[in-house]
Design a protein around this motif. Structure first.
Motif, PDB file in Angstrom:
ATOM      1  N   HIS A   1      -4.837  -8.077  -1.185  1.00  0.00           N
ATOM      2  CA  HIS A   1      -4.322  -6.751  -1.535  1.00  0.00           C
ATOM      3  C   HIS A   1      -5.553  -5.862  -1.864  1.00  0.00           C
ATOM      4  O   HIS A   1      -5.486  -4.551  -2.020  1.00  0.00           O
ATOM      5  CB  HIS A   1      -3.853  -6.721  -3.081  1.00  0.00           C
ATOM      6  N   ASP A   2      -6.858  -6.341  -1.695  1.00  0.00           N
ATOM      7  CA  ASP A   2      -7.988  -5.271  -1.759  1.00  0.00           C
ATOM      8  C   ASP A   2      -8.204  -4.743  -0.344  1.00  0.00           C
ATOM      9  O   ASP A   2      -9.024  -5.691   0.608  1.00  0.00           O
ATOM     10  CB  ASP A   2      -9.027  -6.152  -2.004  1.00  0.00           C
ATOM     11  N   LEU A   3      -7.914  -3.691  -0.154  1.00  0.00           N
ATOM     12  CA  LEU A   3      -8.125  -2.843   1.248  1.00  0.00           C
ATOM     13  C   LEU A   3      -9.311  -1.844   1.224  1.00  0.00           C
ATOM     14  O   LEU A   3      -9.424  -0.767   1.832  1.00  0.00           O
ATOM     15  CB  LEU A   3      -6.952  -1.950   1.623  1.00  0.00           C
ATOM     16  N   SER A   4     -10.291  -2.112   0.109  1.00  0.00           N
ATOM     17  CA  SER A   4     -11.083  -1.249  -0.255  1.00  0.00           C
ATOM     18  C   SER A   4     -12.132  -0.900   1.212  1.00  0.00           C
ATOM     19  O   SER A   4     -12.653   0.089   1.435  1.00  0.00           O
ATOM     20  CB  SER A   4     -12.080  -1.633  -1.248  1.00  0.00           C
TER      21      SER A   4
ATOM     22  N   ILE B   1      13.179 -10.376   7.982  1.00  0.00           N
ATOM     23  CA  ILE B   1      12.117 -10.258   6.890  1.00  0.00           C
ATOM     24  C   ILE B   1      12.454  -9.344   5.774  1.00  0.00           C
ATOM     25  O   ILE B   1      12.711  -8.043   5.914  1.00  0.00           O
ATOM     26  CB  ILE B   1      10.999  -9.597   7.764  1.00  0.00           C
ATOM     27  N   PRO B   2      12.588  -9.811   4.525  1.00  0.00           N
ATOM     28  CA  PRO B   2      13.144  -9.215   3.493  1.00  0.00           C
ATOM     29  C   PRO B   2      12.178  -8.222   3.083  1.00  0.00           C
ATOM     30  O   PRO B   2      11.061  -8.307   2.772  1.00  0.00           O
ATOM     31  CB  PRO B   2      13.079 -10.343   2.303  1.00  0.00           C
ATOM     32  N   ALA B   3      12.791  -6.782   2.804  1.00  0.00           N
ATOM     33  CA  ALA B   3      12.049  -5.667   2.624  1.00  0.00           C
ATOM     34  C   ALA B   3      11.341  -5.881   1.349  1.00  0.00           C
ATOM     35  O   ALA B   3      10.251  -5.105   1.131  1.00  0.00           O
ATOM     36  CB  ALA B   3      13.137  -4.422   2.758  1.00  0.00           C
ATOM     37  N   GLY B   4      11.930  -6.766   0.330  1.00  0.00           N
ATOM     38  CA  GLY B   4      11.283  -6.791  -0.824  1.00  0.00           C
ATOM     39  C   GLY B   4       9.765  -7.209  -0.613  1.00  0.00           C
ATOM     40  O   GLY B   4       8.940  -7.106  -1.606  1.00  0.00           O
ATOM     41  N   LEU B   5       9.568  -8.203   0.200  1.00  0.00           N
ATOM     42  CA  LEU B   5       8.486  -8.677   0.493  1.00  0.00           C
ATOM     43  C   LEU B   5       7.259  -7.678   0.587  1.00  0.00           C
ATOM     44  O   LEU B   5       6.005  -7.887   0.158  1.00  0.00           O
ATOM     45  CB  LEU B   5       8.350  -9.575   1.899  1.00  0.00           C
ATOM     46  N   VAL B   6       7.546  -6.618   1.467  1.00  0.00           N
ATOM     47  CA  VAL B   6       6.512  -5.526   1.775  1.00  0.00           C
ATOM     48  C   VAL B   6       6.338  -4.638   0.508  1.00  0.00           C
ATOM     49  O   VAL B   6       5.409  -4.144   0.037  1.00  0.00           O
ATOM     50  CB  VAL B   6       6.751  -5.002   3.096  1.00  0.00           C
ATOM     51  N   ARG B   7       7.514  -4.425  -0.130  1.00  0.00           N
ATOM     52  CA  ARG B   7       7.206  -3.577  -1.240  1.00  0.00           C
ATOM     53  C   ARG B   7       6.430  -4.300  -2.483  1.00  0.00           C
ATOM     54  O   ARG B   7       5.589  -3.599  -2.896  1.00  0.00           O
ATOM     55  CB  ARG B   7       8.758  -3.247  -1.629  1.00  0.00           C
TER      56      ARG B   7
ATOM     57  N   VAL C   1      -1.104  -3.630  -4.018  1.00  0.00           N
ATOM     58  CA  VAL C   1      -2.056  -2.647  -3.693  1.00  0.00           C
ATOM     59  C   VAL C   1      -2.266  -1.448  -4.451  1.00  0.00           C
ATOM     60  O   VAL C   1      -3.397  -1.032  -4.849  1.00  0.00           O
ATOM     61  CB  VAL C   1      -1.817  -2.336  -2.064  1.00  0.00           C
ATOM     62  N   LEU C   2      -1.138  -1.074  -4.920  1.00  0.00           N
ATOM     63  CA  LEU C   2      -1.220   0.152  -5.752  1.00  0.00           C
ATOM     64  C   LEU C   2      -1.654  -0.258  -6.995  1.00  0.00           C
ATOM     65  O   LEU C   2      -2.575   0.608  -7.909  1.00  0.00           O
ATOM     66  CB  LEU C   2       0.172   0.692  -5.748  1.00  0.00           C
ATOM     67  N   ALA C   3      -1.539  -1.413  -7.621  1.00  0.00           N
ATOM     68  CA  ALA C   3      -1.965  -1.913  -8.864  1.00  0.00           C
ATOM     69  C   ALA C   3      -3.421  -2.053  -9.038  1.00  0.00           C
ATOM     70  O   ALA C   3      -4.200  -1.919  -9.626  1.00  0.00           O
ATOM     71  CB  ALA C   3      -1.540  -3.009  -9.275  1.00  0.00           C
ATOM     72  N   LEU C   4      -3.920  -2.203  -7.722  1.00  0.00           N
ATOM     73  CA  LEU C   4      -5.407  -2.297  -7.570  1.00  0.00           C
ATOM     74  C   LEU C   4      -6.145  -1.154  -7.340  1.00  0.00           C
ATOM     75  O   LEU C   4      -7.222  -0.982  -7.664  1.00  0.00           O
ATOM     76  CB  LEU C   4      -5.662  -3.604  -6.452  1.00  0.00           C
ATOM     77  N   ASP C   5      -5.515  -0.359  -6.790  1.00  0.00           N
ATOM     78  CA  ASP C   5      -6.023   1.138  -6.341  1.00  0.00           C
ATOM     79  C   ASP C   5      -4.974   2.083  -6.395  1.00  0.00           C
ATOM     80  O   ASP C   5      -4.141   2.227  -5.474  1.00  0.00           O
ATOM     81  CB  ASP C   5      -6.728   0.996  -4.895  1.00  0.00           C
TER      82      ASP C   5
ATOM     83  N   ARG D   1       0.386   4.193   3.635  1.00  0.00           N
ATOM     84  CA  ARG D   1       1.615   4.749   3.012  1.00  0.00           C
ATOM     85  C   ARG D   1       2.571   3.723   3.628  1.00  0.00           C
ATOM     86  O   ARG D   1       2.621   3.316   4.691  1.00  0.00           O
ATOM     87  CB  ARG D   1       1.829   5.970   3.385  1.00  0.00           C
ATOM     88  N   TYR D   2       3.882   3.378   2.432  1.00  0.00           N
ATOM     89  CA  TYR D   2       4.709   2.555   2.847  1.00  0.00           C
ATOM     90  C   TYR D   2       5.832   3.252   2.779  1.00  0.00           C
ATOM     91  O   TYR D   2       6.396   3.974   1.724  1.00  0.00           O
ATOM     92  CB  TYR D   2       4.567   1.335   2.011  1.00  0.00           C
TER      93      TYR D   2
END
Length: 514
Positions: free
Chosen positions: A390-393, A413-419, A425-429, A437-438
C-alpha cells in the motif's frame, strides 16, 4: 519502412546484467490489419492497417535456465510520437500474443512491447510452474509474477532507443486483470519505469482470487445440489429490481451494491423463476438461494466469518451473459442434467499451484483441504505474484500517475478487493488521489463489455502530460428497455448522483460526482 532500418544489424542488442541475449530478429511488417476487438482501457481501435518493425529479443537467465521473449513493435521513425505504451496480459499470460492491443497502439504511433516471461505454454502451468521434482518452481513463479516486467521494460526501452536514436518523452503501461496486476507490480516494484499506468480490474491477491472460483463449486459439491442456472439468474434479476432505485433512477442497474446488502435470496424461495423457460411451474429452489448466498457472501472460515471478498448482487454468476460464471452448473434450464461447471482456472490453480498434483480429482476436494491450500499457499504467492504493497510513495516521488477502474458486476475478480486496497492506500497517504485514482463502474463485468470506460488511457495521458486529473470517466450501459444510457464513473470514494430536475436519466450530463 526501409528494410535496412528494420534489421538486426541496425539495432543494438540489449546489454543487461544477468541476461544472456540469445537472438535478436527484426522483420518489417506491412499492411497488418487492426483486429476489431474491445481492448481494456482503450475501447475498439479504428479499423485499418499498419506498417511497423517487429523486433523480437530472445534471452535467458543462466541461474533459472529459462528462455524468454520480449516482442517490440515500432512504428516508422517519421510517425513515432516519442512515446512508449507497454502491454500486459490476462489469465496466466503475461502479455505476448495480445496483438489486438499492440496493433491499435502502433496505429496511434506509440512504440509498444510485451513479454512472454519465458512461458512457452502459458495455459499449461504444469510445463513451467513445477520443477523436475514436481514442486513449485519458486524462481519461475517469481519471474512470471514480477521480475519479468523489469526485464521487459529494460529490453523494450533499449530497443526503442536503438531504433529511434533517442529515449521516449513519456512511457506508459496498459493492462487489465493479470495485466492490471502487472500494472500494480510496476508501480510498487519498479516505480520509476513508467510515467503513467492504466491498470484495470487488477488481480492482486491472485491466489485467493482463483480459490474464490473454487468456493461456490465446492459448496455445491458438499451439499450435493446443483440448481438450474435460470433459477440463480432469476435471483440476480430480482435483486437488481429490488436494489435498482437506490440511486433515484430506475434503469435496471445497481449503481451502489452497498445499498443491496440487505437483500436476502432465501426470502424468494418458492417465487417464480422468471428467467426459466417455464417460470409458472418452476419455483426458485432453496438450493438456488443457497448458491447465490454463498457467492454473494464469499469465502468464510470455520466460524462463518468472511475471509475474502464476494461478488456483488447483479453479477452474472452462471455465465449466461459472459464467458465466465463462478457458480455455473451444467444445466442452464429445467429438464437438463445438473452438475457443477467450475471455471477451468479454478481447479487448475488448486491442483498445480496449491496441491502440486495436476491429477488431483476436483470432486475429491474437502473443506479441510480447501482451507489448507487457501492459507498454506497465501504467503508464497503474495510474495512472488501478489502486488498488495500500500506504500506507493516511491511511485509518487518518481512523478507517476495511475488509473484503475473496476466493474461492480465483475464476475471473476470481486470489486471489493480493489476498493479495500485503495482504501488502505488512502489511509497511508491521504493525498494519494493526486497520483492514483480508482473508479468503480456500475453494471460492468470483467475488463470488457458495454459499460467499459473507453477513454481511460486518454484520461491517463492527459493527466500525465497536461496535469489534468480525471474528475470522471464516461461509459454507457444498457438499461431495462434495451436503450443505451450514458453514465459517469467517479473517483472513489465519490459516487455518481443524478441531478434533480435534469430530467434526462439517459444522459451522462445529468450525473455529477459527489
Amino acid at each position: 519502412m526501409a528494410s535496412c532500418l528494420c534489421s538486426p544489424s541496425a539495432i543494438a542488442a540489449p546489454e543487461l546484467p544477468g541476461i544472456t541475449v540469445l537472438a535478436v530478429s527484426a522483420i518489417p511488417v506491412s499492411g497488418y490489419e487492426i483486429p476489431q476487438t474491445q481492448v481494456p482501457n482503450h475501447g475498439t481501435f479504428p479499423p485499418g492497417t499498419i506498417d511497423f518493425c517487429n523486433v523480437t529479443v530472445t534471452y535467458s537467465h543462466p541461474q533459472i535456465e529459462d528462455q524468454a521473449i520480449v516482442e517490440v513493435w515500432l512504428p516508422p521513425k517519421e510517425a513515432w510520437n516519442e512515446r512508449i505504451l507497454a502491454v500486459g496480459g490476462g489469465g496466466f499470460i503475461t502479455g505476448r500474443l495480445r496483438y489486438d492491443q499492440m496493433a491499435g497502439i502502433v496505429n496511434e504511433n506509440f512504440a509498444t512491447y510485451t513479454t512472454d516471461a519465458g512461458l512457452a505454454s502459458p495455459l499449461n502451468p504444469v510445463s513451467w510452474a513445477l520443477d523436475d521434482s514436481g514442486k513449485i518452481d519458486e524462481d519461475m513463479i517469481e519471474y512470471w509474477g514480477h521480475t519479468s516486467l523489469g526485464d521487459m521494460t529494460a529490453i523494450g526501452k533499449s530497443i526503442v532507443n536503438s531504433f529511434y536514436g533517442k529515449s521516449p518523452s513519456y512511457s506508459y503501461y496498459t493492462g487489465c486483470s493479470m495485466g492490471g496486476l502487472q500494472g500494480y507490480a510496476l508501480a510498487q516494484r519498479y516505480p520509476g519505469d513508467y510515467d503513467g499506468i492504466a491498470a484495470a480490474a487488477p488481480a492482486i491477491r491472485l491466489h485467493e482470487i482463483f480459490m474464490s472460483w473454487v468456493w461456490p463449486q465446492l459448496m455445491m459439491n458438499l451439499a450435493g445440489e446443483y440448481p438450474y442456472g435460470c433459477e440463480v439468474d432469476s435471483l440476480t434479476a430480482i435483486a437488481v429490481a429490488a436494489c435498482d432505485a437506490t440511486d433515484d433512477v430506475e434503469d435496471g442497474i445497481i449503481t451502489s451494491p452497498d445499498a443491496c446488502e440487505a437483500f436476502n435470496p432465501f426470502d424468494h424461495v418458492g417465487a417464480a423463476a422468471i428467467r426459466c423457460s417455464d417460470p409458472d411451474n418452476t419455483p426458485i429452489s432453496k438450493a438456488a438461494a443457497y448458491v447465490a448466498n454463498v457467492t454473494w457472501t464469499g469465502i468464510v472460515d470455520e466460524a462463518s466469518e468472511p475471509v475474502f471478498f464476494a461478488q456483488h448482487p447483479g453479477t452474472d454468476l452462471t455465465g449466461i451473459t459472459t464467458p465466465a460464471g463462478i457458480a455455473a452448473t451444467t444445466c442452464k434450464d429445467v429438464g437438463e442434467e445438473c452438475g457443477g461447471a467450475p471455471l477451468p482456472f479454478g481447479p487448475l490453480w488448486l491442483q498445480v499451484f496449491g496441491l502440486e498434483d495436476p491429477s488431483f480429482p476436483f470432486e475429491d476436494l474437502t473443506l479441510e483441504l480447501f482451507y489448507s491450500v487457501l492459507r498454506g499457499r497465501k504467503a508464497l504467492f503474495d510474495q512472488y505474484v501478489g502486488s498488495t504493497d500500500h506504500d506507493l510513495s516511491a511511485f509518487r516521488e518518481a512523478g507517476g500517475k495511475m488509473i484503475t477502474f473496476h466493474g461492480l458486476a465483475d464476475q471473476t475478480i470481486p470489486a471489493g478487493l480493489v476498493r479495500d486496497y485503495y482504501e488502505q492506500v488512502l489511509a497511508l497517504d491521504g493525498d494519494s488521489a493526486d497520483y492514483f485514482r480508482y473508479f468503480e463502474v456500475p453494471a460492468m463485468g470483467h475488463c470488457e463489455g458495454l459499460a467499459h470506460p473507453n477513454s481511460t488511457f486518454d484520461a491517463l495521458r492527459n493527466w500525465v502530460e497536461n496535469g489534468v486529473a480525471p474528475a470522471s470517466l464516461p461509459f454507457n450501459v444498457v438499461a431495462t428497455g434495451g436503450e443505451l444510457n450514458g453514465r459517469i464513473a467517479c473517483p472513489y470514494p465519490q459516487i455518481a448522483e443524478f441531478l434533480p430536475g435534469c430530467g434526462d436519466a439517459t444522459s451522462a450530463e445529468c450525473f455529477a460526482c459527489r
